[in-house]
Design a protein around this motif. Structure first.
Motif, short mmCIF file in Angstrom:
data_model
loop_
_atom_site.label_atom_id
_atom_site.label_comp_id
_atom_site.label_asym_id
_atom_site.label_seq_id
_atom_site.Cartn_x
_atom_site.Cartn_y
_atom_site.Cartn_z
N ASP A 16 1.04 -1.20 0.09
CA ASP A 16 0.07 0.06 0.02
C ASP A 16 0.79 1.12 -0.03
O ASP A 16 2.26 1.27 0.38
CB ASP A 16 -0.71 0.00 1.12
CG ASP A 16 -1.77 -1.19 1.50
OD1 ASP A 16 -2.18 -1.47 0.09
OD2 ASP A 16 -2.35 -1.34 2.62
N GLY A 17 0.46 2.56 -0.07
CA GLY A 17 0.92 3.54 -0.31
C GLY A 17 0.05 4.63 -0.90
O GLY A 17 -0.99 4.50 -1.41
N THR A 18 0.88 5.73 -1.16
CA THR A 18 0.55 6.77 -2.11
C THR A 18 1.27 6.95 -3.41
O THR A 18 2.44 6.63 -3.43
CB THR A 18 0.74 8.23 -1.31
OG1 THR A 18 0.11 7.88 0.01
CG2 THR A 18 0.08 9.40 -2.10
N THR A 71 5.10 6.36 -2.81
CA THR A 71 5.63 6.39 -1.21
C THR A 71 5.03 5.41 -0.57
O THR A 71 3.50 5.27 -0.19
CB THR A 71 5.17 7.76 -0.49
OG1 THR A 71 5.68 8.82 -1.34
CG2 THR A 71 5.81 7.74 0.85
N PRO A 72 5.45 4.34 -0.45
CA PRO A 72 5.22 3.02 0.29
C PRO A 72 4.85 3.36 1.39
O PRO A 72 5.43 3.83 2.21
CB PRO A 72 6.05 1.91 0.14
CG PRO A 72 7.33 2.54 -0.86
CD PRO A 72 7.05 4.00 -0.86
N ARG A 124 2.71 4.67 3.50
CA ARG A 124 2.65 6.07 4.01
C ARG A 124 1.41 6.88 3.32
O ARG A 124 1.02 6.65 2.16
CB ARG A 124 3.54 6.96 3.85
CG ARG A 124 4.77 6.33 4.65
CD ARG A 124 5.91 7.35 5.08
NE ARG A 124 5.47 8.63 5.61
CZ ARG A 124 5.86 9.69 5.19
NH1 ARG A 124 6.96 9.89 4.22
NH2 ARG A 124 5.49 10.98 5.88
N ASP A 125 0.34 7.34 4.03
CA ASP A 125 -0.70 7.93 3.51
C ASP A 125 -0.40 9.56 3.41
O ASP A 125 -0.69 10.32 4.43
CB ASP A 125 -2.00 7.74 4.40
CG ASP A 125 -3.54 8.27 3.55
OD1 ASP A 125 -3.26 8.89 2.46
OD2 ASP A 125 -4.63 7.97 4.39
N VAL A 126 0.21 9.90 2.17
CA VAL A 126 0.62 11.10 2.20
C VAL A 126 -0.06 12.00 1.15
O VAL A 126 0.39 12.91 0.27
CB VAL A 126 2.03 11.31 2.07
CG1 VAL A 126 2.65 11.17 3.63
CG2 VAL A 126 2.64 10.54 0.99
N GLU A 127 -1.20 11.12 0.51
CA GLU A 127 -2.04 11.70 -0.76
C GLU A 127 -2.04 13.25 -0.71
O GLU A 127 -2.00 13.87 -1.49
CB GLU A 127 -3.07 10.93 -0.89
CG GLU A 127 -3.92 11.36 -2.17
CD GLU A 127 -5.32 10.44 -1.89
OE1 GLU A 127 -6.04 10.73 -3.00
OE2 GLU A 127 -5.64 9.80 -1.30
N CYS A 128 -2.97 13.75 0.40
CA CYS A 128 -3.38 15.21 0.59
C CYS A 128 -1.84 16.00 0.30
O CYS A 128 -2.03 17.15 -0.16
CB CYS A 128 -4.34 15.53 1.59
SG CYS A 128 -5.85 14.67 1.19
N GLU A 129 -1.00 15.71 1.34
CA GLU A 129 0.18 16.50 1.42
C GLU A 129 0.87 16.46 0.13
O GLU A 129 1.36 17.70 -0.08
CB GLU A 129 1.10 15.77 2.42
CG GLU A 129 2.28 16.47 2.97
CD GLU A 129 3.13 15.60 3.95
OE1 GLU A 129 4.38 16.40 4.20
OE2 GLU A 129 2.62 14.84 4.63
N VAL A 130 1.13 15.44 -0.48
CA VAL A 130 1.58 15.54 -1.80
C VAL A 130 0.98 16.44 -2.73
O VAL A 130 1.40 17.17 -3.39
CB VAL A 130 1.95 14.04 -2.31
CG1 VAL A 130 2.19 14.21 -3.99
CG2 VAL A 130 2.99 13.42 -1.55
N ALA A 131 -0.56 16.06 -2.88
CA ALA A 131 -1.44 16.95 -3.74
C ALA A 131 -1.29 18.48 -3.57
O ALA A 131 -1.24 19.17 -4.68
CB ALA A 131 -2.81 16.32 -3.85
N ARG A 132 -1.27 18.84 -2.34
CA ARG A 132 -1.27 20.17 -1.85
C ARG A 132 -0.02 20.98 -2.27
O ARG A 132 0.07 22.15 -2.36
CB ARG A 132 -1.64 20.58 -0.35
CG ARG A 132 -3.24 20.18 -0.14
CD ARG A 132 -3.27 20.30 1.24
NE ARG A 132 -4.73 20.04 1.42
CZ ARG A 132 -4.96 19.52 2.67
NH1 ARG A 132 -4.27 19.17 3.40
NH2 ARG A 132 -6.39 19.13 2.77
#
Length: 134
Positions: free
Chosen positions: A2-4, A82-83, A85-93
């Motif tokens: 899983d990841g982002t 990014t395996p 880690r749930d950083v979807e919103c951080e990356v998108a922003r």
């Protein structure tokens, strides 16, 4: 696993693309980056599904990015991950907004999860940096 992930997608010519419930949008030629989550069933195999759709091997569109990838001129240039880690919103922003409100962000408070830049290098470097620092 899983990841982002962020898909980097070229659009060589301007195009009007119908994006599901978001309606028709005029997209400029250039480079787009879609950031998504690979948590849940299948994990990063979701990227393989996106690649199949971009190659025309799949027709069903589930997510906003599927409408962009379903356009004949698009393909996936790179998938940055990014395996674990749930950083979807951080990356998108941190990426430059493509100006399509709600694209890929119907389940969060982000304006959009689609980024745009005229040049490949600019967007690819920004994407890699966003994943490294998230």
């Amino acid at each position: 696993m899983d990841g982002t992930y962020t898909l980097v997608i070229p659009l060589p010519e301007p195009a009007e693309i119908e994006i599901g419930a978001l309606g028709a949008h005029d997209l400029s030629a250039g480079w787009y980056a879609y950031t998504g989550s690979a948590f849940g069933p299948g994990g990063f195999s979701r990227i393989d599904r996106h690649r199949e759709l971009a190659r025309g091997e799949r027709e069903t569109r589930h997510w906003h990015v599927d409408y962009l990838l379903g356009h004949d001129a698009t393909r996936i240039e790179r998938a940055v991950r990014t395996p674990e880690r749930d950083v979807e919103c951080e990356v998108a922003r941190t990426l430059p907004d493509a100006g399509i409100a709600g694209f890929g962000s119907s389940d969060c408070d982000c304006p959009s999860h689609l980024a745009y830049a005229e040049g490949r290098r600019t967007l690819l470097e920004a994407t890699e940096r966003a994943h490294e620092t998230a």
